[in-house]
Enzyme design. Sequence first.
Site, PDB file in Angstrom:
ATOM      1  N   CYS A 279      -5.182   7.844   9.137  1.00 27.82           N
ATOM      2  CA  CYS A 279      -5.668   7.093  10.262  1.00 27.82           C
ATOM      3  C   CYS A 279      -5.411   7.901  11.489  1.00 27.82           C
ATOM      4  O   CYS A 279      -4.876   9.112  11.467  1.00 27.82           O
ATOM      5  CB  CYS A 279      -4.418   5.903  10.848  1.00 27.82           C
TER       6      CYS A 279
ATOM      7  N   ASP B 288       4.153   0.053  12.206  1.00 33.02           N
ATOM      8  CA  ASP B 288       3.128  -0.510  11.980  1.00 33.02           C
ATOM      9  C   ASP B 288       2.884  -1.754  12.337  1.00 33.02           C
ATOM     10  O   ASP B 288       1.823  -2.615  12.220  1.00 33.02           O
ATOM     11  CB  ASP B 288       3.022  -0.711  10.423  1.00 33.02           C
TER      12      ASP B 288
ATOM     13  N   VAL C 257       7.533   6.329  17.330  1.00 36.45           N
ATOM     14  CA  VAL C 257       7.307   6.995  16.101  1.00 36.45           C
ATOM     15  C   VAL C 257       6.119   7.860  16.114  1.00 36.45           C
ATOM     16  O   VAL C 257       6.123   9.139  15.811  1.00 36.45           O
ATOM     17  CB  VAL C 257       7.150   5.980  14.701  1.00 36.45           C
TER      18      VAL C 257
ATOM     19  N   LYS D  75       0.644  -1.158   0.038  1.00 28.84           N
ATOM     20  CA  LYS D  75       0.134   0.033  -0.109  1.00 28.84           C
ATOM     21  C   LYS D  75       1.104   1.195   0.043  1.00 28.84           C
ATOM     22  O   LYS D  75       0.782   2.316  -0.889  1.00 28.84           O
ATOM     23  CB  LYS D  75      -0.926   0.006   1.453  1.00 28.84           C
ATOM     24  N   ASN D  76       1.818   1.360   0.832  1.00 30.02           N
ATOM     25  CA  ASN D  76       2.854   2.458   1.050  1.00 30.02           C
ATOM     26  C   ASN D  76       3.863   2.595  -0.138  1.00 30.02           C
ATOM     27  O   ASN D  76       4.557   3.542   0.138  1.00 30.02           O
ATOM     28  CB  ASN D  76       3.323   2.298   2.532  1.00 30.02           C
TER      29      ASN D  76
ATOM     30  N   ARG E  12      -4.341  10.306   3.914  1.00 30.87           N
ATOM     31  CA  ARG E  12      -3.243  11.109   4.366  1.00 30.87           C
ATOM     32  C   ARG E  12      -2.354  11.702   3.147  1.00 30.87           C
ATOM     33  O   ARG E  12      -1.858  12.724   3.002  1.00 30.87           O
ATOM     34  CB  ARG E  12      -2.406  10.577   5.457  1.00 30.87           C
TER      35      ARG E  12
HETATM   36  C1  EPZ Z   1       4.271   6.409   6.764  1.00 35.16           C
HETATM   37  O1  EPZ Z   1       3.553   7.652   7.392  1.00 35.16           O
HETATM   38  C2  EPZ Z   1       3.532   5.317   6.382  1.00 35.16           C
HETATM   39  N1  EPZ Z   1       2.292   5.757   5.490  1.00 35.16           N
HETATM   40  C3  EPZ Z   1       2.882   4.841   7.721  1.00 35.16           C
HETATM   41  O2  EPZ Z   1       2.052   3.799   7.556  1.00 35.16           O
HETATM   42  C4  EPZ Z   1       4.108   4.272   8.524  1.00 35.16           C
HETATM   43  O3  EPZ Z   1       3.845   3.807   9.796  1.00 35.16           O
HETATM   44  C5  EPZ Z   1       5.089   5.562   8.646  1.00 35.16           C
HETATM   45  O4  EPZ Z   1       5.392   6.204   7.352  1.00 35.16           O
HETATM   46  C6  EPZ Z   1       6.554   5.179   9.041  1.00 35.16           C
HETATM   47  O5  EPZ Z   1       7.018   4.355   8.205  1.00 35.16           O
HETATM   48  C7  EPZ Z   1       2.241   5.759   4.413  1.00 35.16           C
HETATM   49  O6  EPZ Z   1       3.460   5.732   3.649  1.00 35.16           O
HETATM   50  C8  EPZ Z   1       1.237   6.314   3.395  1.00 35.16           C
HETATM   51  P1  EPZ Z   1       6.139   9.713   9.018  1.00 35.16           P
HETATM   52  P2  EPZ Z   1       4.264   8.821   7.231  1.00 35.16           P
HETATM   53  O7  EPZ Z   1       6.253  11.120   8.254  1.00 35.16           O
HETATM   54  O8  EPZ Z   1       4.827   9.217   6.424  1.00 35.16           O
HETATM   55  C9  EPZ Z   1       5.806  12.833  12.578  1.00 35.16           C
HETATM   56  C10 EPZ Z   1       0.070   2.484   7.548  1.00 35.16           C
HETATM   57  O9  EPZ Z   1      -0.418   1.854   8.619  1.00 35.16           O
HETATM   58  N2  EPZ Z   1       5.882  14.040  11.392  1.00 35.16           N
HETATM   59  O10 EPZ Z   1       7.475   9.092   9.040  1.00 35.16           O
HETATM   60  O11 EPZ Z   1       2.857   9.961   7.730  1.00 35.16           O
HETATM   61  C11 EPZ Z   1       4.491  12.017  12.315  1.00 35.16           C
HETATM   62  O12 EPZ Z   1       3.373  12.499  12.960  1.00 35.16           O
HETATM   63  C12 EPZ Z   1       0.782   3.677   7.857  1.00 35.16           C
HETATM   64  O13 EPZ Z   1       0.488   1.889   6.676  1.00 35.16           O
HETATM   65  C13 EPZ Z   1       5.684  15.358  11.823  1.00 35.16           C
HETATM   66  O14 EPZ Z   1       5.702  15.651  12.820  1.00 35.16           O
HETATM   67  O15 EPZ Z   1       5.177   8.916   8.640  1.00 35.16           O
HETATM   68  C14 EPZ Z   1       5.029  10.683  13.123  1.00 35.16           C
HETATM   69  O16 EPZ Z   1       4.776  10.897  14.551  1.00 35.16           O
HETATM   70  C15 EPZ Z   1       0.410   4.278   9.439  1.00 35.16           C
HETATM   71  N3  EPZ Z   1       5.904  16.314  10.779  1.00 35.16           N
HETATM   72  C16 EPZ Z   1       6.488  10.644  12.763  1.00 35.16           C
HETATM   73  O17 EPZ Z   1       6.670  12.167  12.466  1.00 35.16           O
HETATM   74  C17 EPZ Z   1       5.818  15.888   9.413  1.00 35.16           C
HETATM   75  O18 EPZ Z   1       6.075  16.976   8.762  1.00 35.16           O
HETATM   76  C18 EPZ Z   1       6.787   9.799  11.522  1.00 35.16           C
HETATM   77  O19 EPZ Z   1       6.064  10.216  10.420  1.00 35.16           O
HETATM   78  C19 EPZ Z   1       5.839  14.641   9.312  1.00 35.16           C
HETATM   79  C20 EPZ Z   1       5.871  13.563  10.178  1.00 35.16           C
END
Ligand code: EPZ
Length: 441
Positions: free
Chosen positions: A118, A309, A331, A23-24, A94
């Site tokens: 989510c 995840d 995370v 998916k990702n 998202r």
């Molecule tokens: C991606 O989310 C995945 N989603 C997530 O999978 C996955 O858990 C995550 O990466 C970690 O690998 C998709 O790819 C669609 P991050 P993402 O930006 O990119 C914070 C699933 O179940 N953050 O690495 O949104 C954020 O809130 C999903 O398939 C900021 O604060 O994750 C989080 O706490 C869930 N500011 C942390 O960083 C920002 O500008 C990591 O988020 C960006 C992120």
Amino acid sequence: MEDAYIIKGGKRLNGTIKLSGAKNVALKVIIAALLFDQEVTLKNIPHIVDVQELLHLIQLLGAKAQFVEKNTVVVDGRSLNSNKVDFLHGSKIRVSFMLMVPLLHKFQMCYVPNPGGCRIGSRPIDRIIEGMKTLGAKVDYDSDTGFYEAELNDKPAGTYTFPKVTHTGTEFLILLSLFGKDRITLHNSAEEPETDNLILFLNQSGAKIERNGKKITIDPIKSLKRDNPFEILPDRNEAVTFAILALATKGEITISEISPSLLETFVKKIKEAGIGVAYTPKTMFRFYFKSFVKASHIETAPHPGFMTDWQPNWAVLMTQAQGESYIYERVFENRFSYVGELRKLGAEIEFVKIPPKDPKEYFFFNFDPNKKYNQGIKITGPQTLHGGVLNITDLRAGATLAIAGLVAQGESVINGASILERGYENFIDKVTSLGGDIQRA
Ligand code: EPZ
């Protein structure tokens, strides 16, 4: 038909699973395909709700984006005729914020709603907005309308260091940097294999992206072009869900077509928990329950760490382990929504404080000292679980509740099946093929 599953648990599950596409990766290559001046064919795309939502969003913008065969999607951005992403549909997934890149590429300005996704934490995009501005874009947020307004009249240029790792943030800035003025360098980038699969897709199509650990350089190109379809990676999150689903019922499972490099940390932890793992290039992975599961201590981290995840599903496995297990979630804030639900089935789980020296360093989200967080749990096992009525709140927690229903003695009703089906293709068929008793209510 209700948006719920009825599960009769207590049976040992055994069998083989063919993984769906990741998916990702799917969501990002579909968006990246809008940057081409041609029709692009993508293979192994999972038929899941999030993909269908994204395709619908893109169609609303005037572009072609649809399934032409079971798991093949074609995208053609040449007919894009709107630079404003639909608010209702945009706030459902998202990654809709990543549509900013093809819209800026085509119209030099665009309007995109604040991303949803989510309910795991606030999930801001501050690091991405900062990165866009550093590379030359203008971005404003109108809290009255809930839309971001972005503008990029000149080619992007510069160097950006992510303050903390962000997976989609890294992918977003890679896409934004493709048609730059000069070489663009990103520091402290994400290292997820899904990001590398997107990079492979782009480099096969003429992009010049190089990774050196967490440093990524993107040299400027004029256009992207490819003649052949691109087949995306299998879904490692799905692999973990089904491995745990079989093992938590003391069964065994063979999982096809996934490279060991995608599951390294998971396999290491599975072996530490006393579970059998066999891998051959032909049969791929076989996970099998031996005599008992040992308690474990998990701390989530971006790749190559133990993925966030995976921890919700791992928690169910630990309800069947001997002793006290710990899961520290670094995370995302608020990723234990499943705890209350598992307690309904008899699981013994309590929240525990994590003693990090410097929480601002330890956590990957923007730690706020004035906020209360629940980032650690202790699971005491083994626990016999009984059936109950459960409610899914986010995608991976949904899989966790389904696994718990299959482990529990008795019948469970699990509300929110559509949330689970955002990320899992043919979930009912796959569980049934392992001998699980699950049906839509
Ligand atoms: C991606 O989310 C995945 N989603 C997530 O999978 C996955 O858990 C995550 O990466 C970690 O690998 C998709 O790819 C669609 P991050 P993402 O930006 O990119 C914070 C699933 O179940 N953050 O690495 O949104 C954020 O809130 C999903 O398939 C900021 O604060 O994750 C989080 O706490 C869930 N500011 C942390 O960083 C920002 O500008 C990591 O988020 C960006 C992120």
